[in-house]
Motif scaffolding. Structure first.
Motif, mmCIF file in Angstrom:
data_model
loop_
_atom_site.group_PDB
_atom_site.id
_atom_site.type_symbol
_atom_site.label_atom_id
_atom_site.label_comp_id
_atom_site.label_asym_id
_atom_site.label_seq_id
_atom_site.Cartn_x
_atom_site.Cartn_y
_atom_site.Cartn_z
ATOM 1 N N ALA A 153 -1.492 20.307 74.258
ATOM 2 C CA ALA A 153 -1.360 21.076 75.496
ATOM 3 C C ALA A 153 -1.927 22.480 75.322
ATOM 4 C CB ALA A 153 0.106 21.152 75.912
ATOM 5 N N ALA A 154 -1.665 23.112 74.189
ATOM 6 C CA ALA A 154 -2.206 24.448 73.943
ATOM 7 C C ALA A 154 -3.730 24.416 73.895
ATOM 8 C CB ALA A 154 -1.644 25.021 72.641
ATOM 9 N N TYR A 155 -4.296 23.412 73.233
ATOM 10 C CA TYR A 155 -5.759 23.297 73.183
ATOM 11 C C TYR A 155 -6.336 23.039 74.575
ATOM 12 C CZ TYR A 155 -6.186 23.355 68.094
ATOM 13 O OH TYR A 155 -6.187 23.724 66.774
ATOM 14 N N SER A 156 -5.645 22.234 75.382
ATOM 15 C CA SER A 156 -6.158 21.928 76.714
ATOM 16 C C SER A 156 -6.109 23.142 77.634
ATOM 17 C CB SER A 156 -5.393 20.760 77.333
ATOM 18 O OG SER A 156 -4.069 21.134 77.625
ATOM 19 N N PHE A 157 -5.210 24.082 77.333
ATOM 20 C CA PHE A 157 -5.166 25.330 78.097
ATOM 21 C C PHE A 157 -6.166 26.362 77.573
ATOM 22 C CE2 PHE A 157 -0.787 24.072 79.526
ATOM 23 C CZ PHE A 157 -1.088 24.079 80.884
ATOM 24 N N GLY A 158 -6.944 25.976 76.569
ATOM 25 C CA GLY A 158 -7.988 26.849 76.069
ATOM 26 C C GLY A 158 -7.579 27.739 74.909
ATOM 27 N N ALA A 159 -6.521 27.419 74.240
ATOM 28 C CA ALA A 159 -6.071 28.232 73.101
ATOM 29 C C ALA A 159 -7.002 28.027 71.913
ATOM 30 C CB ALA A 159 -4.643 27.861 72.716
ATOM 31 N N SER A 160 -7.213 29.098 71.191
ATOM 32 C CA SER A 160 -8.015 28.999 69.972
ATOM 33 C C SER A 160 -7.144 28.435 68.849
ATOM 34 C CB SER A 160 -8.553 30.368 69.575
ATOM 35 O OG SER A 160 -7.488 31.214 69.171
ATOM 36 N N ARG A 161 -7.789 28.136 67.732
ATOM 37 C CA ARG A 161 -7.054 27.604 66.582
ATOM 38 C C ARG A 161 -5.993 28.603 66.117
ATOM 39 N NH1 ARG A 161 -9.691 23.765 62.511
ATOM 40 N NH2 ARG A 161 -8.043 23.527 60.976
ATOM 41 N N TRP A 162 -6.350 29.887 66.061
ATOM 42 C CA TRP A 162 -5.411 30.947 65.659
ATOM 43 C C TRP A 162 -4.241 31.039 66.630
ATOM 44 C CZ3 TRP A 162 -3.255 33.690 62.170
ATOM 45 C CH2 TRP A 162 -2.565 34.844 62.497
ATOM 46 N N GLN A 163 -4.514 30.950 67.933
ATOM 47 C CA GLN A 163 -3.442 31.025 68.929
ATOM 48 C C GLN A 163 -2.489 29.834 68.815
ATOM 49 O OE1 GLN A 163 -6.021 31.408 72.337
ATOM 50 N NE2 GLN A 163 -5.399 33.551 72.653
ATOM 51 N N VAL A 164 -3.030 28.654 68.547
ATOM 52 C CA VAL A 164 -2.175 27.466 68.363
ATOM 53 C C VAL A 164 -1.292 27.676 67.137
ATOM 54 C CG1 VAL A 164 -2.182 25.012 67.794
ATOM 55 C CG2 VAL A 164 -3.709 25.889 69.563
ATOM 56 N N MET A 165 -1.892 28.186 66.075
ATOM 57 C CA MET A 165 -1.113 28.429 64.856
ATOM 58 C C MET A 165 -0.006 29.448 65.120
ATOM 59 S SD MET A 165 -0.829 27.624 61.693
ATOM 60 C CE MET A 165 -2.127 27.402 60.546
ATOM 61 N N ARG A 166 -0.344 30.527 65.796
ATOM 62 C CA ARG A 166 0.604 31.630 66.010
ATOM 63 C C ARG A 166 1.684 31.301 67.045
ATOM 64 N NH1 ARG A 166 0.069 36.810 69.186
ATOM 65 N NH2 ARG A 166 1.726 38.105 68.346
ATOM 66 N N HIS A 167 1.302 30.634 68.124
ATOM 67 C CA HIS A 167 2.232 30.440 69.243
ATOM 68 C C HIS A 167 2.885 29.060 69.307
ATOM 69 C CE1 HIS A 167 1.287 34.314 71.005
ATOM 70 N NE2 HIS A 167 -0.006 34.058 70.844
ATOM 71 N N VAL A 168 2.353 28.083 68.573
ATOM 72 C CA VAL A 168 2.933 26.737 68.619
ATOM 73 C C VAL A 168 3.464 26.321 67.254
ATOM 74 C CG1 VAL A 168 2.494 24.301 69.125
ATOM 75 C CG2 VAL A 168 1.413 26.075 70.518
#
Length: 110
Positions: free
Chosen positions: A11-26
Motif C-alpha cells: 500500500a505504501a509503494y502504491s501511494f508512491g512512497a520511496s524505499r526509505w519512506q517505506v522503511m521509516r514509516h512502515v
C-alpha cells in the motif's frame, strides 16, 4: 522486518512512497515493539551478568558485598543486598516499560 504486513508495504509503494519512506514509516514502526522488548530483556541479562561478575572477580559492588557478607554469616547484610539488587532490577524494568509506552504507544494495537 517480518512484523510489517506485506499489505502495508504494498500500500505504501502504491501511494508512491520511496524505499526509505517505506522503511521509516512502515517497517520501523512495525519492528519497534520487538526491538524494545529485546532491549528490555537485554537490560535484565546485563544487570544479572554485572552482579554475577562482581561476585566472581571484583573487590567492590553489590555482588561482592553480598558474597563477602555471606562468608562472614552476616545474614541481614546479605538479605538487604539481595533486596537492593532486586529493587534496581525492578527500576530498570519500569524504566524500559515507560520508554516503551512513550516510544511505541501503538504496541498491541496493530
Amino acid at each position: 522486518m517480518r512484523s510489517a504486513a506485506i499489505e502495508q508495504i504494498h500500500a505504501a509503494y502504491s501511494f508512491g512512497a520511496s524505499r526509505w519512506q517505506v522503511m521509516r514509516h512502515v517497517i520501523l514502526p512495525s519492528a519497534l515493539p520487538e526491538i524494545l522488548t529485546a532491549m528490555r530483556v537485554g537490560v535484565g541479562f546485563g544487570w544479572t551478568t554485572l552482579v554475577a561478575a562482581e561476585m566472581v572477580a571484583a573487590t567492590k559492588g553489590l555482588g561482592y558485598m553480598v558474597l563477602s557478607a555471606s562468608q562472614f554469616l552476616q545474614t541481614p547484610t546479605v538479605i538487604m543486598g539481595i533486596i537492593v539488587i532486586a529493587a534496581i532490577a525492578y527500576a530498570f524494568d519500569l524504566l524500559m516499560r515507560w520508554i516503551e509506552r512513550k516510544v511505541i504507544p501503538w504496541k498491541g494495537k496493530m
